[in-house]
Design an enzyme around this catalytic site. Sequence first.
Site, PDB file in Angstrom:
ATOM      1  N   ASP A  80       0.213  18.417 -21.821  1.00 61.05           N
ATOM      2  CA  ASP A  80      -0.544  17.168 -21.541  1.00 61.05           C
ATOM      3  C   ASP A  80       0.169  16.476 -22.538  1.00 61.05           C
ATOM      4  OD1 ASP A  80      -2.075  15.207 -22.052  1.00 61.05           O
ATOM      5  OD2 ASP A  80      -4.017  16.171 -22.624  1.00 61.05           O
ATOM      6  N   LYS A 120      -1.981   5.836 -23.095  1.00 57.67           N
ATOM      7  CA  LYS A 120      -1.510   6.149 -24.264  1.00 57.67           C
ATOM      8  C   LYS A 120       0.008   6.153 -24.228  1.00 57.67           C
ATOM      9  CE  LYS A 120      -5.740   8.280 -24.986  1.00 57.67           C
ATOM     10  NZ  LYS A 120      -6.455   9.473 -24.648  1.00 57.67           N
ATOM     11  N   TYR A 180       0.864  -1.189   0.165  1.00 55.94           N
ATOM     12  CA  TYR A 180      -0.089  -0.111  -0.029  1.00 55.94           C
ATOM     13  C   TYR A 180       0.904   1.274   0.064  1.00 55.94           C
ATOM     14  CZ  TYR A 180      -4.001   2.903   1.149  1.00 55.94           C
ATOM     15  OH  TYR A 180      -5.110   3.938   0.919  1.00 55.94           O
ATOM     16  N   PHE A 182     -21.333  12.128 -25.881  1.00 48.13           N
ATOM     17  CA  PHE A 182     -20.984  11.206 -27.043  1.00 48.13           C
ATOM     18  C   PHE A 182     -20.714   9.632 -26.488  1.00 48.13           C
ATOM     19  CE2 PHE A 182     -16.394  11.123 -25.817  1.00 48.13           C
ATOM     20  CZ  PHE A 182     -16.308  12.228 -25.344  1.00 48.13           C
ATOM     21  N   PHE A 185      -9.401  19.457 -25.005  1.00 44.32           N
ATOM     22  CA  PHE A 185      -9.662  17.831 -25.557  1.00 44.32           C
ATOM     23  C   PHE A 185     -11.044  18.039 -24.553  1.00 44.32           C
ATOM     24  CE2 PHE A 185      -9.342  13.525 -24.029  1.00 44.32           C
ATOM     25  CZ  PHE A 185      -9.467  12.855 -25.303  1.00 44.32           C
ATOM     26  N   THR A 186     -11.612  16.781 -24.639  1.00 42.60           N
ATOM     27  CA  THR A 186     -13.017  16.700 -24.022  1.00 42.60           C
ATOM     28  C   THR A 186     -12.910  16.691 -22.461  1.00 42.60           C
ATOM     29  OG1 THR A 186     -12.945  14.187 -24.333  1.00 42.60           O
ATOM     30  CG2 THR A 186     -14.130  15.388 -26.020  1.00 42.60           C
ATOM     31  N   ARG A 220     -15.708  12.503 -34.119  1.00 44.82           N
ATOM     32  CA  ARG A 220     -15.195  13.555 -33.315  1.00 44.82           C
ATOM     33  C   ARG A 220     -15.471  14.548 -34.105  1.00 44.82           C
ATOM     34  NH1 ARG A 220     -12.272  12.202 -28.642  1.00 44.82           N
ATOM     35  NH2 ARG A 220     -14.491  12.270 -28.210  1.00 44.82           N
TER      36      ARG A 220
HETATM   37  C1  PLP Z   1      -6.827  10.447 -23.596  1.00 46.07           C
HETATM   38  C2  PLP Z   1      -6.451  11.673 -23.421  1.00 46.07           C
HETATM   39  C3  PLP Z   1      -6.775  12.506 -22.274  1.00 46.07           C
HETATM   40  C4  PLP Z   1      -7.505  11.290 -21.183  1.00 46.07           C
HETATM   41  O1  PLP Z   1      -6.796  10.144 -20.548  1.00 46.07           O
HETATM   42  P1  PLP Z   1      -7.769   9.251 -20.084  1.00 46.07           P
HETATM   43  O2  PLP Z   1      -6.489   8.245 -19.711  1.00 46.07           O
HETATM   44  O3  PLP Z   1      -8.437   8.657 -21.234  1.00 46.07           O
HETATM   45  O4  PLP Z   1      -8.689   9.419 -19.011  1.00 46.07           O
HETATM   46  C5  PLP Z   1      -6.226  13.597 -21.948  1.00 46.07           C
HETATM   47  N1  PLP Z   1      -5.601  14.245 -22.960  1.00 46.07           N
HETATM   48  C6  PLP Z   1      -5.328  13.793 -24.191  1.00 46.07           C
HETATM   49  C7  PLP Z   1      -4.559  14.610 -25.229  1.00 46.07           C
HETATM   50  C8  PLP Z   1      -5.755  12.367 -24.571  1.00 46.07           C
HETATM   51  O5  PLP Z   1      -5.561  11.954 -25.580  1.00 46.07           O
END
Ligand code: PLP
Length: 482
Positions: free
Chosen positions: A223, A266, A80, A455, A132-133, A389
């Site tokens: 980001d 990613k 932990y 979406f 970004f969303t 998109r």
């Molecule tokens: C996917 C993504 C996020 C969010 O990440 P999650 O792990 O899906 O929450 C933020 N910024 C960018 C540019 C992304 O492509």
Amino acid sequence: MANIEFFTGENIPLEMHKVRIVQKLNLPPVEYRKDAMEKAGFNTFMLQNKDVFMDMLTDSGVNAMSDRQQAAMMVADDSYAGSETFTRLQNKVTEIFGMEYFLPAHQGRACENILAEAYVNEGSVIPMNFHFTTPKAHITRLGGRVEELVIEEGLKINSDHPFKGNFDTDRLRKLIEEVGPNNIPFIRLEAGTNLIGGQPFSLENAREVCAIAKEFKIMTVLDASLLQDNLYFIKTREESCKNKSIREITKELSDLMDIIYFSARKLGFARGGGICIRSEEDLKKMRELIPLFEGFLTYGGMSVREMEAIVVGLDETMDMDVISQGPKFIQYMSDELQKHGVPVVTPAGGLGCHINAGEFVSHIPQEEYPAGALAAAIYIAGGIRGMERGTLSEQRNPDGSEQLSEMELVRLAMPRRVFTLSQVKYAIDRIVWLYNNRDLIGGLRFVDEPKTLRFFIGKLEATSDWPEKLAKKFREDFPESL
Ligand SMILES: *Cc1c(COP(=O)(O)O)cnc(C)c1O
């Protein structure tokens, strides 16, 4: 992916890896696909994966791991607090990005939640190259506002600009003078700008943006979720970086930032995320939110196995052979589609192949979600799951009217090291067939519309019986084929 020429002159990307674990795929017949799409409310997020042949919905959490990542997962230290695994992750992050502190979080949007909770207030303005969303949702949830400052070229679907994700620095300066630096808690730079087609910014542009930020004493946040693609493009498209290693480019970019966060779904070919922080003051602002929202400071909601996979994955991200696979496959797919007249976003970016639905189905009005309709049609035509998109991914305006999107795109993500070239060729073939039958595709309307991030789980229906007609035409053209 090294540059390897073929004697016959064929120009195809050659995989610099071999496959050692496989997953069987299933391709249901077109009649079944049409029914499955209807049942899913014409929302590709709601399809069952067993009904999908090529899952090109996203590159999030679905990239193939390497043998070294899998091996590392077996030696994870599960505790932990004080886990060795966390120390390894923290050290790797510090080695690559040169920042002293690291806060773990369960995925990218969790980092965005923490950042927003720590810095965004009612009336805050957050400039970014493009929204970004998920960060936009967190910023607006707290009464903040997003200002998109991407260069004009970034919003042109077809262009030969190598860095369409660049900031317009004149507009940035003007905005800061207009709203005042005190109302801007940070500037957000998004690598591999997702919603405009995985388009990169240049190192030079990042330098200019960060110099302006410094002048006005505004914090800079990167980001880095799609950083690996952006690094590939900096190395291959930015003259001054041709002879620099990926590590050197990464370090130069990181040195400009106060905070770097990423989705490890990613970046790092795993699942998870985290926030890299330069100053102790910023660490303190965010640290106490981690146990509250994520988990204790040495795992932040991630499994230790995934954390070990991230350590190795981040290291592999510094290897040009590894990070060029995605962009090269995407380039191939975009080039082949264009040869058959299919409108795609150019230049090809990272993350996926982006089809210009606005032109592909120009007969569908934006209020009937052309990109959503095309995504549904691509599934019916080939069992291929992509993502809308466009207007469907926007939030409605406060008065309830539609926020029409600047672009109507269907993204066919290219999960890294997952598909073979013959599968990509199949996808190209079915999309070309669909393009030749595009008049059969009609619009969509909402049956059940959630208020935020609609979406993801919204339900729609076709505005006519076009799905039946499309499936029928497919059967006529391919009497024997799935
Ligand atoms: C996917 C993504 C996020 C969010 O990440 P999650 O792990 O899906 O929450 C933020 N910024 C960018 C540019 C992304 O492509």
